[in-house]
Design a protein around this motif. Structure first.
Motif, PDB file in Angstrom:
ATOM      1  N   GLU A 294       0.828  -1.200   0.000  1.00 39.11           N
ATOM      2  CA  GLU A 294       0.000   0.000   0.000  1.00 39.11           C
ATOM      3  C   GLU A 294       0.866   1.254   0.000  1.00 39.11           C
ATOM      4  N   GLN A 295       1.917   1.222   0.812  1.00 38.05           N
ATOM      5  CA  GLN A 295       2.789   2.397   0.923  1.00 38.05           C
ATOM      6  C   GLN A 295       3.632   2.604  -0.321  1.00 38.05           C
ATOM      7  N   LEU A 296       4.199   1.534  -0.829  1.00 32.44           N
ATOM      8  CA  LEU A 296       5.211   1.644  -1.869  1.00 32.44           C
ATOM      9  C   LEU A 296       4.798   1.082  -3.220  1.00 32.44           C
ATOM     10  N   GLY A 297       3.659   0.419  -3.262  1.00 34.61           N
ATOM     11  CA  GLY A 297       3.240  -0.263  -4.477  1.00 34.61           C
ATOM     12  C   GLY A 297       3.889  -1.630  -4.553  1.00 34.61           C
ATOM     13  N   PRO A 298       3.328  -2.535  -5.329  1.00 35.20           N
ATOM     14  CA  PRO A 298       3.925  -3.869  -5.441  1.00 35.20           C
ATOM     15  C   PRO A 298       5.310  -3.795  -6.072  1.00 35.20           C
ATOM     16  N   GLU A 299       6.133  -4.739  -5.716  1.00 34.70           N
ATOM     17  CA  GLU A 299       7.500  -4.760  -6.222  1.00 34.70           C
ATOM     18  C   GLU A 299       7.519  -5.059  -7.711  1.00 34.70           C
ATOM     19  N   ASP A 300       8.344  -4.319  -8.430  1.00 37.83           N
ATOM     20  CA  ASP A 300       8.524  -4.508  -9.861  1.00 37.83           C
ATOM     21  C   ASP A 300       9.937  -5.043 -10.082  1.00 37.83           C
ATOM     22  N   LYS A 301      10.054  -6.367 -10.235  1.00 35.63           N
ATOM     23  CA  LYS A 301      11.374  -6.992 -10.367  1.00 35.63           C
ATOM     24  C   LYS A 301      12.135  -6.457 -11.583  1.00 35.63           C
ATOM     25  N   ASP A 302      11.427  -6.143 -12.676  1.00 34.43           N
ATOM     26  CA  ASP A 302      12.104  -5.617 -13.867  1.00 34.43           C
ATOM     27  C   ASP A 302      12.760  -4.265 -13.574  1.00 34.43           C
ATOM     28  N   ALA A 303      12.086  -3.441 -12.771  1.00 34.65           N
ATOM     29  CA  ALA A 303      12.665  -2.147 -12.408  1.00 34.65           C
ATOM     30  C   ALA A 303      13.913  -2.339 -11.555  1.00 34.65           C
ATOM     31  N   TRP A 304      13.887  -3.330 -10.664  1.00 33.28           N
ATOM     32  CA  TRP A 304      15.067  -3.634  -9.848  1.00 33.28           C
ATOM     33  C   TRP A 304      16.223  -4.064 -10.743  1.00 33.28           C
ATOM     34  N   ARG A 305      15.934  -4.934 -11.669  1.00 32.28           N
ATOM     35  CA  ARG A 305      16.993  -5.434 -12.562  1.00 32.28           C
ATOM     36  C   ARG A 305      17.579  -4.313 -13.416  1.00 32.28           C
ATOM     37  N   GLU A 306      16.721  -3.397 -13.840  1.00 31.20           N
ATOM     38  CA  GLU A 306      17.165  -2.286 -14.679  1.00 31.20           C
ATOM     39  C   GLU A 306      18.210  -1.427 -13.964  1.00 31.20           C
ATOM     40  N   HIS A 307      18.065  -1.299 -12.643  1.00 29.31           N
ATOM     41  CA  HIS A 307      18.965  -0.440 -11.872  1.00 29.31           C
ATOM     42  C   HIS A 307      20.022  -1.224 -11.098  1.00 29.31           C
ATOM     43  N   ALA A 308      20.061  -2.515 -11.278  1.00 29.52           N
ATOM     44  CA  ALA A 308      21.034  -3.342 -10.558  1.00 29.52           C
ATOM     45  C   ALA A 308      22.435  -3.104 -11.109  1.00 29.52           C
ATOM     46  N   PRO A 309      23.413  -3.128 -10.217  1.00 29.99           N
ATOM     47  CA  PRO A 309      24.791  -2.963 -10.715  1.00 29.99           C
ATOM     48  C   PRO A 309      25.191  -4.169 -11.558  1.00 29.99           C
ATOM     49  N   GLU A 310      26.081  -3.941 -12.489  1.00 32.40           N
ATOM     50  CA  GLU A 310      26.526  -5.034 -13.347  1.00 32.40           C
ATOM     51  C   GLU A 310      27.449  -5.992 -12.606  1.00 32.40           C
ATOM     52  N   LYS A 311      28.219  -5.461 -11.679  1.00 34.34           N
ATOM     53  CA  LYS A 311      29.149  -6.278 -10.919  1.00 34.34           C
ATOM     54  C   LYS A 311      28.565  -6.557  -9.537  1.00 34.34           C
ATOM     55  N   ALA A 312      28.663  -7.803  -9.077  1.00 40.73           N
ATOM     56  CA  ALA A 312      28.128  -8.179  -7.769  1.00 40.73           C
ATOM     57  C   ALA A 312      28.888  -7.478  -6.652  1.00 40.73           C
ATOM     58  N   HIS A 313      28.203  -7.243  -5.538  1.00 36.71           N
ATOM     59  CA  HIS A 313      28.827  -6.665  -4.351  1.00 36.71           C
ATOM     60  C   HIS A 313      29.944  -7.595  -3.887  1.00 36.71           C
ATOM     61  N   PRO A 314      31.046  -7.064  -3.360  1.00 35.39           N
ATOM     62  CA  PRO A 314      32.173  -7.902  -2.932  1.00 35.39           C
ATOM     63  C   PRO A 314      31.796  -8.974  -1.901  1.00 35.39           C
ATOM     64  N   SER A 315      30.726  -8.761  -1.154  1.00 32.83           N
ATOM     65  CA  SER A 315      30.328  -9.739  -0.140  1.00 32.83           C
ATOM     66  C   SER A 315      29.613 -10.947  -0.740  1.00 32.83           C
ATOM     67  N   VAL A 316      29.257 -10.882  -2.012  1.00 27.62           N
ATOM     68  CA  VAL A 316      28.547 -11.972  -2.675  1.00 27.62           C
ATOM     69  C   VAL A 316      29.556 -12.875  -3.361  1.00 27.62           C
ATOM     70  N   ASP A 317      29.481 -14.167  -3.020  1.00 29.89           N
ATOM     71  CA  ASP A 317      30.357 -15.130  -3.678  1.00 29.89           C
ATOM     72  C   ASP A 317      29.876 -15.359  -5.101  1.00 29.89           C
ATOM     73  N   THR A 318      30.804 -15.304  -6.035  1.00 33.52           N
ATOM     74  CA  THR A 318      30.459 -15.609  -7.423  1.00 33.52           C
ATOM     75  C   THR A 318      31.334 -16.762  -7.882  1.00 33.52           C
ATOM     76  N   GLU A 319      30.912 -17.436  -8.897  1.00 36.12           N
ATOM     77  CA  GLU A 319      31.676 -18.579  -9.416  1.00 36.12           C
ATOM     78  C   GLU A 319      33.047 -18.141  -9.919  1.00 36.12           C
ATOM     79  N   ASP A 320      33.165 -16.895 -10.411  1.00 36.46           N
ATOM     80  CA  ASP A 320      34.442 -16.400 -10.920  1.00 36.46           C
ATOM     81  C   ASP A 320      35.484 -16.303  -9.814  1.00 36.46           C
ATOM     82  N   ASP A 321      35.027 -16.085  -8.578  1.00 38.00           N
ATOM     83  CA  ASP A 321      35.947 -15.930  -7.459  1.00 38.00           C
ATOM     84  C   ASP A 321      36.470 -17.261  -6.942  1.00 38.00           C
ATOM     85  N   GLN A 322      35.843 -18.346  -7.313  1.00 36.44           N
ATOM     86  CA  GLN A 322      36.215 -19.652  -6.744  1.00 36.44           C
ATOM     87  C   GLN A 322      37.226 -20.381  -7.562  1.00 36.44           C
TER      88      GLN A 322
END
Length: 125
Positions: A97-125
């Motif tokens: 009600e306060q913020l409207g339903p979540e729009d996953k596409d909008a989140w993806r549009e503004h997501a950084p291309e590189k993962a945060h350093p705290s997130v394990d990625t396969e490239d790091d292993q």
């Protein structure tokens, strides 16, 4: 936790009073389910005191609604468990009600291309 004027005017007093600290904490973590936070960060973002937030997190962990690793907390990815929690529906409805339903596409549009350093990625292993 502050609310916008529209929510203040259009939400009943009972509904506003019923949103407990665990409901607010869980609602925040659900709204930010791609991240894990320290208790003090949750407190700061929700406008709650850190003590009640820490207590709420422990209780939510006992109910297996959040996960805890080191000093970080995240919402469970067990959707059935979340749906079974009565506060989840109230918190989700209020945040929608306060913020409207979540729009996953909008989140993806503004997501950084590189993962945060705290997130394990396969490239790091």
């Amino acid at each position: 936790m502050s609310i916008d004027r529209d929510t203040f005017e259009n939400t009943s007093e009972d509904e506003l009073a019923d949103l407990s600290v665990p409901d607010q904490v869980l609602g925040f973590l659900i709204a930010n389910d791609d991240y894990a936070f320290k208790a003090r960060e949750i407190a700061s973002q929700t406008g709650l005191d850190e003590g009640p937030v820490s207590t709420a997190l422990s209780r939510l962990k006992d109910r297996e609604l959040v996960e805890h690793k080191a000093t970080y907390w995240a919402v469970t990815d067990d959707e059935e468990r979340l749906e079974g929690y009565s506060g989840y529906e109230r918190a989700t409805a209020l945040f929608n009600e306060q913020l409207g339903p979540e729009d996953k596409d909008a989140w993806r549009e503004h997501a950084p291309e590189k993962a945060h350093p705290s997130v394990d990625t396969e490239d790091d292993q």
